[in-house]
Design a protein around this motif. Structure first.
Motif, PDB file in Angstrom:
ATOM      1  N   GLY A   1      -3.566   2.973   3.856  1.00  0.00           N
ATOM      2  CA  GLY A   1      -2.724   1.804   4.066  1.00  0.00           C
ATOM      3  C   GLY A   1      -1.933   1.845   5.359  1.00  0.00           C
ATOM      4  O   GLY A   1      -1.408   0.826   5.805  1.00  0.00           O
ATOM      5  N   TRP A   2      -1.849   3.027   5.969  1.00  0.00           N
ATOM      6  CA  TRP A   2      -1.117   3.171   7.229  1.00  0.00           C
ATOM      7  C   TRP A   2      -2.058   3.293   8.428  1.00  0.00           C
ATOM      8  O   TRP A   2      -1.748   2.814   9.513  1.00  0.00           O
ATOM      9  CB  TRP A   2      -0.203   4.390   7.176  1.00  0.00           C
ATOM     10  N   ALA A   3      -3.184   3.946   8.227  1.00  0.00           N
ATOM     11  CA  ALA A   3      -4.167   4.070   9.307  1.00  0.00           C
ATOM     12  C   ALA A   3      -4.799   2.710   9.583  1.00  0.00           C
ATOM     13  O   ALA A   3      -4.845   1.832   8.712  1.00  0.00           O
ATOM     14  CB  ALA A   3      -5.231   5.093   8.932  1.00  0.00           C
ATOM     15  N   PHE A   4      -5.304   2.521  10.795  1.00  0.00           N
ATOM     16  CA  PHE A   4      -5.894   1.240  11.180  1.00  0.00           C
ATOM     17  C   PHE A   4      -7.156   0.955  10.376  1.00  0.00           C
ATOM     18  O   PHE A   4      -8.030   1.800  10.236  1.00  0.00           O
ATOM     19  CB  PHE A   4      -6.233   1.224  12.671  1.00  0.00           C
TER      20      PHE A   4
ATOM     21  N   GLN B   1       1.314  -1.999  -5.753  1.00  0.00           N
ATOM     22  CA  GLN B   1       1.149  -3.065  -4.780  1.00  0.00           C
ATOM     23  C   GLN B   1       2.488  -3.786  -4.660  1.00  0.00           C
ATOM     24  O   GLN B   1       3.261  -3.834  -5.620  1.00  0.00           O
ATOM     25  CB  GLN B   1       0.055  -4.041  -5.218  1.00  0.00           C
ATOM     26  N   VAL B   2       2.756  -4.356  -3.497  1.00  0.00           N
ATOM     27  CA  VAL B   2       4.032  -5.031  -3.309  1.00  0.00           C
ATOM     28  C   VAL B   2       3.821  -6.364  -2.593  1.00  0.00           C
ATOM     29  O   VAL B   2       3.049  -6.455  -1.634  1.00  0.00           O
ATOM     30  CB  VAL B   2       5.028  -4.136  -2.523  1.00  0.00           C
TER      31      VAL B   2
ATOM     32  N   LYS C   1      -1.536  -4.005  -0.649  1.00  0.00           N
ATOM     33  CA  LYS C   1      -2.232  -3.436  -1.810  1.00  0.00           C
ATOM     34  C   LYS C   1      -2.298  -1.919  -1.795  1.00  0.00           C
ATOM     35  O   LYS C   1      -2.829  -1.317  -2.730  1.00  0.00           O
ATOM     36  CB  LYS C   1      -3.655  -4.011  -1.880  1.00  0.00           C
ATOM     37  N   GLU C   2      -1.775  -1.319  -0.737  1.00  0.00           N
ATOM     38  CA  GLU C   2      -1.906   0.141  -0.589  1.00  0.00           C
ATOM     39  C   GLU C   2      -0.539   0.803  -0.486  1.00  0.00           C
ATOM     40  O   GLU C   2       0.095   0.792   0.564  1.00  0.00           O
ATOM     41  CB  GLU C   2      -2.734   0.474   0.665  1.00  0.00           C
TER      42      GLU C   2
ATOM     43  N   PHE D   1       4.325  -4.126  -8.165  1.00  0.00           N
ATOM     44  CA  PHE D   1       3.426  -4.045  -9.318  1.00  0.00           C
ATOM     45  C   PHE D   1       2.820  -2.644  -9.367  1.00  0.00           C
ATOM     46  O   PHE D   1       2.010  -2.282  -8.509  1.00  0.00           O
ATOM     47  CB  PHE D   1       2.315  -5.096  -9.206  1.00  0.00           C
ATOM     48  N   PHE D   2       3.214  -1.867 -10.355  1.00  0.00           N
ATOM     49  CA  PHE D   2       2.682  -0.515 -10.486  1.00  0.00           C
ATOM     50  C   PHE D   2       1.255  -0.574 -11.027  1.00  0.00           C
ATOM     51  O   PHE D   2       0.955  -1.287 -11.982  1.00  0.00           O
ATOM     52  CB  PHE D   2       3.564   0.321 -11.415  1.00  0.00           C
TER      53      PHE D   2
END
Length: 291
Positions: free
Chosen positions: A177-180, A85-86, A109-110, A72-73
Motif C-alpha cells: 500500500g506504500w510502494a508504487f 480499509q479506510v 484498501k491497504e 473497516f477491519f
C-alpha cells in the motif's frame, strides 16, 4: 460606549486551533469477538490522535478542517496485528454560504498495522509506524488539498511531507500500500502526480475553481462559472497526454462530478461534452444536463 466598542473591534483576535476536526467510526463486523474486545478503545484513540496532534508548525487560524475516517477491519493476525480499509473524506466551507465543498472522498484498501489495548499514539515525523503514519499521511493530504484551494500551490509543503511518509512506508516491513503500484489509487502514485509538472496547471486551476469560482458564485455567477469551466478546458487540452488511470484526476472527479454539474448547469453544453471525454466514469451525470 460606541467608542469603546469600536476600539475592541479594531483589536485583532487570533483564534489558534488544531488543523483537523476529525470524526472516526469503526466497523468490527468481520472480526472475532476476542479481536473486537482488544480494540474496544481504538476509535477513541484514533480520533483523539487526529484532533489533538499538531501536524504543522503553523498557527492555524480559523476553523479546523472537517474530515472523517471510516475504518473497516478486515482481519486480525495474532494478538496485535490487523488489516483494515479506510474511507477518508474532507470538506471545505464555501465563502458566504452555509454549504461545504467535498474535497476528498477516497478508499484506501491497504492498511496493515499493530495495536494493543490502551496504546498511546504519538506523533513522530521521522520514524515510520504503520498505524500513526497512515493517519499522518492523510492528515497532510487533507491539509494540502485545503491549502491548495486558498493559495496557488499552497499545499506543496504538506504534500512533500506526505510523500516522504510514503517513502518510509515503502521501505518498511509494512510496505503493502506504500510502494508504487500503477493502480487506480495508490498513495505513492498520487503524491507523485501531485508533484509532477504535468499537473501543475491543474493545481493552479484547482485554486481558481474554489477561490475564484465556488467562493464568489453567489456574488458573480458569470465569472465564477468561467473560472470553474477553465479547469475543464485546460484538462481537456492535456487529457491525451496524461494517464487515463490518473490517481489525482480520479480523486478530483470522485469528489467533484456532482458539484460540477450543479455549478456549471446553464453555462454551455460544450463544457459537459468535454467532461464526458475527460471523465467518462461519470457520463450519466453529464448526459442528464445535455438531454
Amino acid at each position: 460606549m460606541k467608542k469603546l466598542i469600536l476600539i475592541l473591534l479594531l483589536i485583532p483576535v487570533i483564534v489558534i486551533s488544531q488543523e483537523l476536526n476529525a470524526k472516526v467510526s469503526v466497523n468490527f463486523e468481520q472480526l472475532s469477538t476476542s479481536a473486537k474486545d482488544k480494540l474496544v478503545d481504538f476509535e477513541y484513540a484514533v480520533e483523539g490522535y487526529l484532533n489533538q496532534t499538531r501536524f504543522t508548525n503553523l498557527d492555524w487560524e480559523g476553523e479546523p478542517i472537517p474530515c472523517s475516517f471510516s475504518i473497516f477491519f478486515i482481519s486480525s493476525n495474532g494478538e496485535t496485528q490487523y488489516s483494515a480499509q479506510v474511507v477518508v473524506t474532507s470538506q471545505r466551507p464555501i465563502y458566504q454560504s452555509t454549504r461545504r465543498s467535498l474535497m476528498l472522498s477516497l478508499m484506501d484498501k491497504e492498511w496493515t498495522f499493530e495495536y494493543e489495548t490502551g496504546q498511546t499514539l504519538r506523533y513522530n515525523a521521522l520514524n515510520f509506524d504503520p498505524l500513526t503514519s497512515l493517519l499522518d499521511f492523510y492528515a497532510h493530504l487533507i491539509i494540502g488539498y485545503d491549502m491548495d484551494s486558498y493559495n496557488p500551490l499552497g499545499g506543496s509543503p504538506f504534500f512533500d511531507v506526505a510523500y516522504d511518509i510514503t517513502l518510509l512506508g515503502a521501505n518498511s516491513k509494512f510496505s503493502k500500500g506504500w510502494a508504487f503500484e500503477n493502480s487506480s489509487y495508490n498513495k505513492r502514485k498520487l503524491l507523485g502526480e501531485i508533484q509532477d509538472g504535468n499537473y501543475r496547471q491543474f493545481r493552479r486551476d484547482f485554486f481558481d475553481y474554489h477561490y475564484n469560482g465556488l467562493d464568489i458564485y453567489n456574488d458573480d455567477k458569470k465569472t465564477a462559472q468561467k473560472n470553474i469551466a477553465k479547469l475543464v478546458d485546460n484538462l481537456y487540452k492535456i487529457i491525451d497526454k496524461v494517464a487515463r488511470n490518473s490517481a489525482i484526476l480520479r480523486i478530483f472527479f470522485d469528489a467533484k462530478a456532482g458539484e460540477l454539474v450543479e455549478y456549471l448547469e446553464g453555462y454551455n453544453d460544450q463544457v459537459f461534452a468535454k467532461l464526458m471525454k475527460i471523465n467518462p466514469e461519470n457520463n450519466s451525470k453529464y448526459e442528464k444536463v445535455l438531454e
